[in-house]
Each structure stands twice: as structure tokens, then as C-alpha cells.
Design a protein around this motif. Sequence first.
Motif, short mmCIF file in Angstrom:
data_model
loop_
_atom_site.label_atom_id
_atom_site.label_comp_id
_atom_site.label_asym_id
_atom_site.label_seq_id
_atom_site.Cartn_x
_atom_site.Cartn_y
_atom_site.Cartn_z
N ARG A 18 31.29 -56.07 10.77
CA ARG A 18 32.47 -56.07 9.92
C ARG A 18 32.08 -55.88 8.44
NH1 ARG A 18 36.73 -54.22 8.23
NH2 ARG A 18 38.17 -55.60 7.12
N ASN A 38 35.09 -60.95 0.43
CA ASN A 38 35.28 -62.36 0.14
C ASN A 38 36.33 -62.98 1.07
OD1 ASN A 38 36.81 -64.59 -1.75
ND2 ASN A 38 34.60 -64.52 -2.15
N ARG A 39 37.42 -62.25 1.32
CA ARG A 39 38.47 -62.77 2.21
C ARG A 39 37.97 -62.87 3.65
NH1 ARG A 39 42.77 -58.62 -0.53
NH2 ARG A 39 43.27 -59.86 -2.38
N TYR A 40 37.19 -61.90 4.07
CA TYR A 40 36.67 -61.94 5.45
C TYR A 40 35.72 -63.12 5.63
CZ TYR A 40 33.85 -60.89 9.52
OH TYR A 40 33.18 -60.99 10.70
N GLU A 48 35.74 -65.87 4.05
CA GLU A 48 36.52 -67.11 4.06
C GLU A 48 37.10 -67.39 5.45
OE1 GLU A 48 39.40 -66.76 0.96
OE2 GLU A 48 38.12 -67.75 -0.53
N THR A 49 37.41 -66.33 6.19
CA THR A 49 37.97 -66.51 7.53
C THR A 49 36.93 -67.03 8.52
OG1 THR A 49 37.51 -64.23 8.25
CG2 THR A 49 39.61 -64.65 7.15
N LEU A 50 35.65 -66.88 8.19
CA LEU A 50 34.59 -67.32 9.10
C LEU A 50 34.48 -68.84 9.14
CD1 LEU A 50 31.75 -64.75 8.24
CD2 LEU A 50 33.40 -64.66 10.12
N GLY A 51 34.92 -69.47 8.07
CA GLY A 51 34.83 -70.93 8.03
C GLY A 51 33.57 -71.38 7.33
N CYS A 92 25.22 -64.92 4.66
CA CYS A 92 26.67 -65.02 4.43
C CYS A 92 26.97 -65.90 3.23
CB CYS A 92 27.34 -65.60 5.67
SG CYS A 92 27.41 -64.44 7.06
N TYR A 147 29.02 -64.63 0.00
CA TYR A 147 30.24 -65.32 -0.40
C TYR A 147 30.15 -65.77 -1.86
CZ TYR A 147 34.15 -68.56 -0.43
OH TYR A 147 35.32 -69.21 -0.74
#
Length: 308
Positions: free
Chosen positions: A204, A234-236, A238-241, A251, A255
Amino acid sequence: MLLELTYWQSIVQNAIGCTIGSFLAIGVSVLIYWFTIRKSVQSAKAEKLLEEQNRVKAFALMVSDAKSVVEKQLKHIDSYIETLNGQPVNFPKITLVPIGKIKRIVDTITVEETGLSYMRHFSTKDGAEEFTKMLDYFDYFFSEFNSLHDLVKTATLNHIDRANQYSELLDVLNKSIVENFSSLSHGPSGVMDIRQGLSGVMYRIVEIRSNFMKARRDADDIEIAQEFLVLPLNRYLETLGGELISESEFCRGLYYTSSQLIEYYNRLPDGYSKFRDEMIGVRQNVEVNLKKLELTSAKLLGSELAKS
């Protein structure tokens, strides 16, 4: 005895006639000389008057042209302030009107020549004050517009410094993605590490970078970098946790860097506020002095010389 008397009478009459003729000739010569001198003086006065009228006319044309330059620059300043109010990411360029017509007045017009001609043509008690004030206004415009170039240059360089910080950090982010993708896909086993779901994550991340590279027009296109790489990444992430980000150094680094880039990007227009206020101050001063010039030069620009 009679013959002798007649002889002397003839001599006296001839002498008187010659004297009268001489006086007449002298008188005529004096009159011709006087008329010649008078005509020369009148001709010289006419030439001087024409010269002064031409000088005042030339000054009127110069004032009109220079005033037009000021009006045009004022419009460009208005447009520039409006652009600054939008806080664009890429620093806007201002249109600077050539000020050669103003410089010509500053360099060539003097009180000793044009000023005296002006005061003789407009023979009022305010003539001297009007003329010197006009010169003062053009001195101001010349100085202000020269300073305007330096003002914009300084603000541009400050913006470039902030943009360079963003670009340098963007290079770090981009390099990190390329290097980590290479190490994962060409490691000792030749197979991408799929532990902790990193294979899907990397896919991704690479996809986001690929979209950015397709949209990128040049290396300095900050807006494209922000829209297609920094924000989506940055948004992706954040979705990873927080757990995956904290466990993966890669990562976590992405970030942190992308978050810094967002902060830098948001700070790019910070310098606009002070600079915009300075431009507004310039605009107000120019407008005030332009109105004063219009009042002071109204007599000159409304005269028959200016219209002829």
C-alpha cells in the motif's frame, strides 16, 4: 561785391542742406537700428517664451506618464495583497511596473530650469510650493518602488527557506520508502518479509508513492507531494493502529516524518501575515501620496499646454 555775397549764400545753403540731410540720415539709421534691436528683443522674448512653454509642456507629459505608472503599480499591489490573503503554498510573484518614467523626472527635472518656467507660466504665490511638492512625491514613489522590489525579494527568500525544509524532509521520506522496499523484496531469502502484516503494508505504501510519482510535475511541486504522498501516507498509517506503528521502526519513522511534513506544510504561509501587513502599509502610503499628487498637478495637467 554782389557776386561774392551770392557765392557765400550758396555755400551756407548747401551746408545747411547737407547738415539737415545728415541729421535725417542719422535719424533714419537710428530708427532702423532701434526697430531692428526691438525686433531682436521681441524675437528673443518669443523664443524664450516658446522654450519655457515647451519645457512646461514636456514636464506635464512626464508627470502624466509617471502618474500612470504609479496607478498601474497600485493596481498590481492590490491584486498581490488579494493573492496573499489566500495564503498560497507557492509564494506568489508580484508584477513590478518599470519605473523609468519616474526616474526620468527624479534625474532630469530641476527647480532652476523647469521650476522657474513653471512658476513664470503659473504665476501664482503657490507656484513654487506646487512644483517642489510634485518633485517630492516622485522622489517618494521612486524610493518606495525600489524598496518594494527588495521587500518582495526578502519575503521570497524567507519562504524558500521554509519550502526547502519541507523538500529536505520529503526527500528523507521518499528515500526511506525506496530503501525499505528494496531491503524487504531483496533480502537474504529473496522473499518479502510478511511478518506482522508488513507485506500488505508495504504494498500500500509503494502504491501511494507510485501515485505520487505519476502526479508529480517537478521536484519542487510541494502541493502535489502533500496531496498525493504525505497526506495519504499519514492517513493510511493512522488506520494501522498504534500497535503496528510502535512495533515497526519503518512505519514509526514514516508516520513521524509524514506528520512533520504536515506541520511544515501548514507553516509555509506563516510568513505571509507580516509581509501582507507590510504590503498593505506600502499600498496605503502610495495611495495617499498619489491623491496628493493628483491635487497638486491638477493645474498643470488641466492646462492648455498639457492638452495641446
